[in-house]
Design an enzyme around this catalytic site. Structure first.
Site, PDB file in Angstrom:
ATOM      1  CG  ASN A 210      -0.184  -0.123   2.503  1.00  0.00           C
ATOM      2  OD1 ASN A 210       0.576   0.778   2.866  1.00  0.00           O
ATOM      3  ND2 ASN A 210      -0.340  -1.239   3.200  1.00  0.00           N
ATOM      4  CG  ASP A 279      -6.751  -5.635   6.442  1.00  0.00           C
ATOM      5  OD1 ASP A 279      -6.216  -5.617   7.563  1.00  0.00           O
ATOM      6  OD2 ASP A 279      -7.425  -4.685   5.988  1.00  0.00           O
ATOM      7  CE  LYS A 289       8.552 -11.713 -14.413  1.00  0.00           C
ATOM      8  NZ  LYS A 289       9.163 -11.216 -15.626  1.00  0.00           N
ATOM      9  CG  PHE A 323      -2.472   5.495  13.349  1.00  0.00           C
ATOM     10  CD1 PHE A 323      -1.631   5.105  14.377  1.00  0.00           C
ATOM     11  CD2 PHE A 323      -2.410   6.797  12.880  1.00  0.00           C
ATOM     12  CE1 PHE A 323      -0.735   6.011  14.930  1.00  0.00           C
ATOM     13  CE2 PHE A 323      -1.517   7.715  13.423  1.00  0.00           C
ATOM     14  CZ  PHE A 323      -0.681   7.317  14.457  1.00  0.00           C
ATOM     15  CE  LYS A 337     -10.969   0.369  10.631  1.00  0.00           C
ATOM     16  NZ  LYS A 337     -10.199   1.064   9.628  1.00  0.00           N
ATOM     17  CE  LYS A 341      -8.685  -3.630  13.725  1.00  0.00           C
ATOM     18  NZ  LYS A 341      -7.557  -3.705  12.797  1.00  0.00           N
TER      19      LYS A 341
HETATM   20  N1  CTP Z   1      -3.801  -3.532  12.094  1.00  0.00           N
HETATM   21  C1  CTP Z   1      -3.107  -4.593  12.616  1.00  0.00           C
HETATM   22  N2  CTP Z   1      -3.071  -5.772  11.951  1.00  0.00           N
HETATM   23  C2  CTP Z   1      -3.748  -5.929  10.779  1.00  0.00           C
HETATM   24  C3  CTP Z   1      -4.484  -4.839  10.245  1.00  0.00           C
HETATM   25  C4  CTP Z   1      -4.487  -3.654  10.928  1.00  0.00           C
HETATM   26  O1  CTP Z   1      -2.504  -4.461  13.679  1.00  0.00           O
HETATM   27  N3  CTP Z   1      -3.703  -7.100  10.152  1.00  0.00           N
HETATM   28  C5  CTP Z   1      -3.824  -2.269  12.846  1.00  0.00           C
HETATM   29  C6  CTP Z   1      -3.209  -1.095  12.117  1.00  0.00           C
HETATM   30  O2  CTP Z   1      -1.815  -0.989  12.396  1.00  0.00           O
HETATM   31  C7  CTP Z   1      -3.975   0.091  12.681  1.00  0.00           C
HETATM   32  C8  CTP Z   1      -5.337  -0.510  13.001  1.00  0.00           C
HETATM   33  O3  CTP Z   1      -5.156  -1.918  13.064  1.00  0.00           O
HETATM   34  O4  CTP Z   1      -3.408   0.568  13.874  1.00  0.00           O
HETATM   35  C9  CTP Z   1      -6.411  -0.200  12.031  1.00  0.00           C
HETATM   36  O5  CTP Z   1      -5.983  -0.535  10.733  1.00  0.00           O
HETATM   37  P1  CTP Z   1      -6.987  -0.525   9.493  1.00  0.00           P
HETATM   38  O6  CTP Z   1      -6.318  -1.111   8.317  1.00  0.00           O
HETATM   39  O7  CTP Z   1      -7.614   0.813   9.388  1.00  0.00           O
HETATM   40  O8  CTP Z   1      -8.066  -1.482  10.084  1.00  0.00           O
HETATM   41  P2  CTP Z   1      -8.793  -2.721   9.523  1.00  0.00           P
HETATM   42  O9  CTP Z   1      -9.343  -3.457  10.706  1.00  0.00           O
HETATM   43  O10 CTP Z   1      -7.928  -3.462   8.604  1.00  0.00           O
HETATM   44  O11 CTP Z   1     -10.039  -2.048   8.821  1.00  0.00           O
HETATM   45  P3  CTP Z   1     -10.496  -1.946   7.305  1.00  0.00           P
HETATM   46  O12 CTP Z   1     -11.664  -2.863   7.236  1.00  0.00           O
HETATM   47  O13 CTP Z   1     -10.853  -0.502   7.179  1.00  0.00           O
HETATM   48  O14 CTP Z   1      -9.341  -2.378   6.458  1.00  0.00           O
END
Ligand code: CTP
Length: 402
Positions: A210, A279, A289, A323, A337, A341
């Protein structure tokens, strides 16, 4: 605002080839808002003209004890009293030896002898000179006397040698100067910061990732270090240089990041997850490759572990900060969130706002706690945002301990 804003800094330049870099340092210190005056040794004037510094600082340059410029009555004493910080860059082996030996035979050495302010010494010399035991002993003595001495950078030197001896970068020196002037209100804390993106390999040449630049996470790590915390920065791949003075652990995938956070969790008092963790990862990462074929290509992805949720389950008295970067329903999504979490704080930013989000040096955030209190901050430098997040996390940590 930079901590250097309005600070009176005496820059001491001694006679080494890196003296020309002191001109850039002067410029950058002034850009940070510092009020800079320059004092040079006689030998330094052979490498760079006092006029250069005089022009840059719009102030007289002090060189000789016995013909000090008119504006100072007793040059070395008034300069020493004026300075809030002294930075010696570059500091030669000879000069370091002089201060370590208590010699004060010119304006700059007498200034240092009379200094009331902290002194930051930035050595630059030939590698063999730097490794010489006498020089090392002198550096050791200086640190014992309370001077801050930076490690020189390693690399190719002007004399053709390779190894340690290069003047630290201007950025590095400024960071150290800022750190010296910062109150150490996070001393005793161990703060883990994760930063940057993760990369999930599809094959040896391709990955899913990303746009995260790591800037917010690195700003948090730098400010926490400035404020006296022990910092462990766990970073995905970014273009940013590994900061000095903290434990830097580079990782690539979400799984590596998770393992690394878990290994270090025990020591931490505050964990800040600024990383943009993928994610999903490819179910299979091809060992060779992947070749193109006619028609479409489908990728099968599996979920990565949610690192912050796993941390929250084990957190005990630790403060967990996450974040949320959103494109819609910022507060609702962030609050959801935070609860789901098990975070103590969430820092929410809206990607649609100019000046917020990836790659910028600024951010516009809302800091939300588990009681639902929202602190909305205006457009700020990421370092100032970092300071506010750290202060809020420290407050929560103190409250929890009472
Ligand atoms: N985070 C994490 N581990 C993951 C994904 C996210 O620890 N596998 C943490 C990020 O570092 C951030 C927080 O979770 O502090 C929120 O990340 P974000 O990508 O916004 O959350 P998601 O739960 O992945 O939500 P979305 O459905 O919007 O992708």
């Amino acid at each position: 605002m930079s901590i250097l804003q309005g600070k009176q800094i005496l820059l001491g330049v001694t006679g080494g080839i890196a003296a020309y870099k002191a001109a850039l340092l002067t410029r950058e210190l002034m850009k940070e808002g510092a009020v800079v005056k320059v004092a040079m040794t006689e030998n330094a004037t052979r490498f760079i003209a006092p006029l250069t510094f005089q022009t840059l600082t719009a102030s007289a340059v002090a060189v000789d004890t016995f013909s000090a410029p008119e504006e100072w009555e007793i040059g070395h004493i008034s300069l020493a009293e004026w300075a809030r910080l002294m930075v010696i860059a570059p500091a030669t082996a000879n000069f370091i030896g002089k201060i370590a030996g208590g010699i004060a035979d010119d304006l700059l050495t007498t200034c240092i002898m009379a200094a009331q302010a902290p002194v930051l010494v930035c050595p630059a010399m030939n590698t063999n000179m730097y490794r010489n035991r006498i020089v090392q002993d002198n550096i050791h003595r200086l640190t014992e006397y309370g001077y801050s001495v930076m490690e020189p950078d390693a690399g190719e030197l002007a004399c053709g040698a390779e190894g340690p001896g290069r003047l630290p970068t201007v950025e590095g020196i400024i960071e150290e100067a800022a750190s010296i002037l910062t109150e150490k209100d996070l001393r005793g804390h161990c703060i883990i910061v994760t930063a940057g993106p993760t990369r999930e390999a599809l094959d040896p040449v391709r990955f899913i990732s990303n746009h995260s630049s790591g800037k917010m996470g690195y700003a948090l790590a730098l400010m926490a270090r400035r404020r006296g915390a022990r910092v462990i920065l766990i970073s995905g791949p970014t273009d940013l240089a590994a900061p000095r003075g903290l434990t830097f652990i580079p990782v690539s995938t979400a799984m590596e990041m998770k393992d690394c956070v878990m290994e270090n969790l025990k020591e931490a008092t505050i964990i800040i997850k600024a990383a943009a963790v993928a994610d999903y990862r490819p179910l299979f990462s091809a060992s060779q490759k992947i070749k193109k074929q006619d028609g479409t290509l489908s990728l099968e992805l599996v979920r990565n572990p949610d690192i912050i949720s796993e941390i929250a389950e084990l957190k005990g008295n630790r403060i967990v900060v996450g974040f949320a970067m959103e494109t819609e329903n910022l507060v609702e999504n962030a609050e959801r969130k935070l609860k789901a979490k098990g975070m103590d704080l969430i820092v929410a930013n809206d990607l649609n706002m100019a000046g917020a989000g990836f790659r910028t040096d600024t951010n516009i955030v809302k800091i939300i706690d588990s009681a639902g209190t929202i602190t909305a901050l205006p457009l700020m430098d990421k370092r100032d945002v970092a300071d506010r997040i750290l202060s809020r996390a420290r407050e929560l940590f103190d409250e929890r301990r009472q």
